[in-house]
Write a protein that holds these residues in place. Sequence first.
Motif, PDB file in Angstrom:
ATOM      1  N   SER A 199       0.855  -1.189   0.000  1.00 55.22           N
ATOM      2  CA  SER A 199       0.000   0.000   0.000  1.00 55.22           C
ATOM      3  C   SER A 199       0.890   1.238   0.000  1.00 55.22           C
ATOM      4  N   ILE A 200       0.872   1.979  -1.119  1.00 56.87           N
ATOM      5  CA  ILE A 200       1.651   3.211  -1.265  1.00 56.87           C
ATOM      6  C   ILE A 200       0.700   4.286  -1.787  1.00 56.87           C
ATOM      7  N   VAL A 205       3.821   9.199  -3.183  1.00 53.56           N
ATOM      8  CA  VAL A 205       4.528   9.317  -4.465  1.00 53.56           C
ATOM      9  C   VAL A 205       4.838  10.789  -4.756  1.00 53.56           C
ATOM     10  N   SER A 206       3.876  11.666  -4.515  1.00 55.36           N
ATOM     11  CA  SER A 206       4.090  13.102  -4.741  1.00 55.36           C
ATOM     12  C   SER A 206       5.191  13.643  -3.829  1.00 55.36           C
ATOM     13  N   TYR A 232       5.583  -7.285  -5.679  1.00 59.52           N
ATOM     14  CA  TYR A 232       4.123  -7.227  -5.568  1.00 59.52           C
ATOM     15  C   TYR A 232       3.492  -6.455  -6.730  1.00 59.52           C
ATOM     16  N   GLU A 233       4.290  -6.130  -7.707  1.00 56.63           N
ATOM     17  CA  GLU A 233       3.804  -5.427  -8.902  1.00 56.63           C
ATOM     18  C   GLU A 233       3.027  -4.165  -8.534  1.00 56.63           C
ATOM     19  N   SER A 234       3.603  -3.375  -7.647  1.00 54.45           N
ATOM     20  CA  SER A 234       2.981  -2.123  -7.213  1.00 54.45           C
ATOM     21  C   SER A 234       3.159  -1.056  -8.287  1.00 54.45           C
ATOM     22  N   GLN A 238       6.472   1.326  -9.159  1.00 49.46           N
ATOM     23  CA  GLN A 238       7.004   1.426 -10.519  1.00 49.46           C
ATOM     24  C   GLN A 238       7.106   2.881 -10.960  1.00 49.46           C
ATOM     25  N   GLU A 239       6.177   3.713 -10.509  1.00 48.89           N
ATOM     26  CA  GLU A 239       6.261   5.148 -10.804  1.00 48.89           C
ATOM     27  C   GLU A 239       7.485   5.762 -10.132  1.00 48.89           C
ATOM     28  N   LEU A 240       7.764   5.335  -8.898  1.00 54.99           N
ATOM     29  CA  LEU A 240       8.958   5.819  -8.207  1.00 54.99           C
ATOM     30  C   LEU A 240      10.229   5.341  -8.901  1.00 54.99           C
ATOM     31  N   GLU A 241      10.226   4.096  -9.370  1.00 52.29           N
ATOM     32  CA  GLU A 241      11.392   3.594 -10.102  1.00 52.29           C
ATOM     33  C   GLU A 241      11.678   4.448 -11.330  1.00 52.29           C
ATOM     34  N   ALA A 242      10.633   4.865 -12.019  1.00 54.73           N
ATOM     35  CA  ALA A 242      10.825   5.719 -13.200  1.00 54.73           C
ATOM     36  C   ALA A 242      11.464   7.052 -12.805  1.00 54.73           C
ATOM     37  N   LEU A 243      11.094   7.584 -11.649  1.00 57.48           N
ATOM     38  CA  LEU A 243      11.691   8.836 -11.178  1.00 57.48           C
ATOM     39  C   LEU A 243      13.158   8.653 -10.798  1.00 57.48           C
TER      40      LEU A 243
END
Length: 316
Positions: A199-200, A205-206, A232-234, A238-243
Amino acid sequence: MRNPIGRFAVSLMLAGLVACTPVSENVQSASGENIEQPPVLRIAIIGDRTGGHRPDVFEDALHKIHNMQPDLVLSVGDLVEGYIKDEKELARQWNEVEAELQKFGSRFHAVPGNHDYSNAVMARIWRERRGPAYWSLVKDDVLILGLSTEDPPIPLPQSAMEGHVRLQQAMARDPVGTQKRILEATRGTEKGAKPGEVSISSEQVSYFRKVLADNASPRWTFILMHKPAWAYESAEFQELEALLADRPYTVIAGHEHYYDYAARNGRDYLTLGTTGGVWLKDGPGKVDHFLWVAVGEGEPTFSNIEIDGIFDRKGG
């Protein structure tokens, strides 16, 4: 998988890790100029304590880490058994743990695990005692992101809560025998992420998007979390990884009670074993240890140190 930790190697390398690690160093360039090297940042990272903890392991680990004098001590969470709303019992559990942690003072930082942060009562107590569920810090130009995989808290089913109580009781009565029975019951099972979810929140993320924008080029970035969110395919992770894609970084998690390594996006992703938590499966990753990280010039070095492999001048 090879055993990630060698006892013999540990005893030989401690002097170099602790006594001989310079705070900073001046070296000469080819032209004879003195060039100041960045300070070496020494970080100890501990794994899970709970799930029916084994007596005295956590305390022994913290005593030995304290003697090694790291600059920071980090935890991937699951510090208290939790999974309850009884504030008196939660206070007792936190008091027990924090009595051991106080030796590190402001050097200690933790992210919440599912045992620490599983309902609104525990979330409030975490904030009162430990501060925000997710955070960031910069020390010696090293950026550390403390990510919460329990934001918002994920309630545990009643049957699982009752099972956790029974496990704690069994471990209190017979820790050796109970641990043996758990490993016998799970022998032969395939290694994989424990069931559950990550749960994130979008607010989290912001927050990290801004932190990364404000700290665009530290000499290294570490992402600390409890559950290995990549398993867990979060979508939020994945959005954080892109950042993070354009910077050097290392991801460190816990929760699985079993040491594992993965290469992902050209980076190191480490899942720590236990620092006193119950072992859930047998194999080379079943180990009580802490991770020792040294960040100097260039890439950090990582040394997994088995707790039983450390002894003082009086011997083992």
